[in-house]
Design an enzyme around this catalytic site. Structure first.
Site, PDB file in Angstrom:
ATOM      1  N   PHE A 215     -13.714  -5.733  -0.414  1.00 58.78           N
ATOM      2  CA  PHE A 215     -14.793  -5.253  -1.286  1.00 58.78           C
ATOM      3  C   PHE A 215     -16.153  -5.556  -0.637  1.00 58.78           C
ATOM      4  O   PHE A 215     -17.039  -6.129  -1.268  1.00 58.78           O
ATOM      5  CB  PHE A 215     -14.723  -5.878  -2.673  1.00 58.78           C
ATOM      6  N   PRO A 216     -16.359  -5.181   0.629  1.00 56.98           N
ATOM      7  CA  PRO A 216     -17.609  -5.540   1.315  1.00 56.98           C
ATOM      8  C   PRO A 216     -18.834  -4.818   0.763  1.00 56.98           C
ATOM      9  O   PRO A 216     -19.958  -5.213   1.065  1.00 56.98           O
ATOM     10  CB  PRO A 216     -17.345  -5.119   2.766  1.00 56.98           C
ATOM     11  N   LEU A 217     -18.598  -3.791  -0.034  1.00 55.84           N
ATOM     12  CA  LEU A 217     -19.707  -3.088  -0.695  1.00 55.84           C
ATOM     13  C   LEU A 217     -19.619  -3.253  -2.211  1.00 55.84           C
ATOM     14  O   LEU A 217     -20.197  -2.479  -2.964  1.00 55.84           O
ATOM     15  CB  LEU A 217     -19.691  -1.605  -0.326  1.00 55.84           C
ATOM     16  N   GLY A 218     -18.927  -4.284  -2.647  1.00 53.47           N
ATOM     17  CA  GLY A 218     -18.650  -4.405  -4.058  1.00 53.47           C
ATOM     18  C   GLY A 218     -17.472  -3.511  -4.389  1.00 53.47           C
ATOM     19  O   GLY A 218     -16.654  -3.194  -3.530  1.00 53.47           O
TER      20      GLY A 218
ATOM     21  N   PRO B 122     -14.467  -2.198 -12.856  1.00 56.11           N
ATOM     22  CA  PRO B 122     -15.432  -2.679 -13.855  1.00 56.11           C
ATOM     23  C   PRO B 122     -15.776  -4.146 -13.641  1.00 56.11           C
ATOM     24  O   PRO B 122     -14.906  -4.972 -13.373  1.00 56.11           O
ATOM     25  CB  PRO B 122     -14.690  -2.463 -15.181  1.00 56.11           C
TER      26      PRO B 122
ATOM     27  N   TYR C 128       0.857  -1.186   0.000  1.00 56.83           N
ATOM     28  CA  TYR C 128       0.000   0.000   0.000  1.00 56.83           C
ATOM     29  C   TYR C 128       0.894   1.237   0.000  1.00 56.83           C
ATOM     30  O   TYR C 128       1.453   1.634   1.037  1.00 56.83           O
ATOM     31  CB  TYR C 128      -0.908   0.032   1.224  1.00 56.83           C
TER      32      TYR C 128
END
Length: 297
Positions: free
Chosen positions: A209-212, A216, A54
C-alpha cells in the site's frame, strides 16, 4: 536523485520492483497479463512480488510461464495465508508451521522453481489484520524454526517478515531477516521506528500500500494537497510523487507497486528518476501521518 539499485536478499536489484497481485484482474485475458510481466522485465524490473493466494495460484502460473531463467528476476512470495476462493477476502490465515511448509511447497510447484529466492512470513500482528481462530495463534519462534529449516533444506533462499511489529522483528533478528513488508506510505507512517531499525540492521523495507489504499479507512497519498501540488510543479503524477518520496525517504526502501496496466507500469518505473528538491521534500514530510483505519475525511 536517488540511488537506482540497492542490496536486497543477497543481491543488488532495481529499487522499483513489481507487485503481481493485480494480475489476477486479468484472469480472462492471459495474453495481456503475460505481456505485462514481460514488459516489466524489459523495463529493468528484477524483483517481482507474488503469493500463492493471488488468484489461487493463477498469478504464480503467469510468472512461471512469462519469466525465463536468464531474466535474472528475484521472485519473492509469502506464506502465512492460503487461498480462500469465494470467501469475503481472498485469503485465510495459515499460520501453523506445517501450513507454512505446505505453502512453500505449493509455491515451488506453481512457480516452477527449485528454490524460491525470498519467502516472506505474513504475520497477523500489524494492521490490516485478519481475524484468527485459536489454532492460528502461533508463536513467532515456532514459525521461524520451520522457515529456517526450509532455508537449510535449500527450498527458500532468504526469509522476510510481513505485517510485523518492532518487537516481533527484534525477536526474529537472529534468524537472519532479509526484508520487512508492512503497510506504509507518506500518509501512514506508523512504522517509522520499525523502518529506522531495519535501516540500522541492513534489512530491506518493502512497503505495501505504498500509495495508501482504496480500502475504507486507509488514507490515499494521491489525495494529499502537498502531493498534488508537487506533481503539478514537477510535471508528474501524484502517484509518481508518492513513490518518489518513499525512495528519497530511506535508502533501504524497495517498492513493489502493482498494476494491471502497461502505461501505469511505465509510470511507476519512471518515478525512480523523479528528483525531489529540499523544499518539496520538506512539504511532503509535513503531511500528517494517519494510522491505518483512520478516515481520510
Amino acid at each position: 536523485m536517488t540511488t537506482v539499485t540497492a542490496p536486497f536478499a543477497g543481491r543488488t536489484v532495481f529499487r522499483i520492483g513489481y507487485g503481481a497481485m493485480q494480475l489476477e484482474r486479468l484472469h480472462g485475458d492471459r495474453s495481456t497479463a503475460l505481456a505485462i510481466v514481460r514488459r516489466a522485465v524489459e523495463l529493468g524490473i528484477d524483483h517481482i512480488d507474488t503469493a500463492q493466494f493471488y488468484g489461487d495460484g493463477f498469478v504464480n502460473g503467469l510468472l512461471r510461464e512469462a519469466l525465463r531463467p536468464d531474466d535474472g528476476v528475484l521472485v519473492a512470495t509469502k506464506v502465512g495465508a492460503d487461498p480462500n476462493p469465494g470467501g469475503p477476502i481472498p485469503m485465510r490465515p495459515a499460520q501453523r508451521p506445517q501450513e507454512l511448509r505446505a505453502s512453500v511447497e505449493a509455491n515451488l510447484v506453481s512457480l516452477g522453481l527449485e528454490q524460491i529466492p525470498l519467502v516472506n512470513l505474513r504475520r497477523m500482528d500489524a494492521a490490516p489484520r485478519i481475524p484468527l481462530d485459536a489454532d492460528q495463534v502461533v508463536d513467532l519462534d515456532d514459525q521461524l524454526a520451520e522457515m529456517t529449516a526450509l532455508r537449510d533444506e535449500g527450498k527458500i533462499g532468504a526469509i522476510g517478515l510481513s505485517s510485523v511489529r518492532l518487537d516481533g522483528l527484534r525477536q526474529a533478528i537472529g534468524a537472519g531477516i532479509a526484508c520487512v513488508q508492512n503497510a506504509y506510505s507518506l500518509a501512514a507512517r506508523d512504522d517509522e521506528d520499525l523502518l529506522r531499525f531495519c535501516l540500522a540492521e541492513n534489512i530491506a523495507w518493502v512497503p505495501y500500500f505504498p500509495l495508501g489504499s482504496a480500502f475504507p479507512g486507509l488514507p490515499k497519498v494521491t489525495d494529499e494537497p502537498a502531493v498534488i501540488a508537487a506533481a503539478q510543479r514537477l510535471g508528474s503524477t501524484p502517484a509518481q510523487v508518492g513513490l518518489a518520496w518513499l525512495l528519497h525517504h530511506a535508502p533501504n526502501v524497495h517498492l513493489i507497486p502493482g498494476t494491471a496496466n502497461a502505461d501505469h507500469l511505465q509510470a511507476n518505473v519512471d518515478a525512480g528518476a523523479l528528483s525531489l528538491d529540499e523544499a518539496t521534500l520538506a512539504a511532503l514530510d509535513a503531511v500528517p501521518s494517519r494510522p491505518a483505519g483512520t478516515p481520510t475525511s
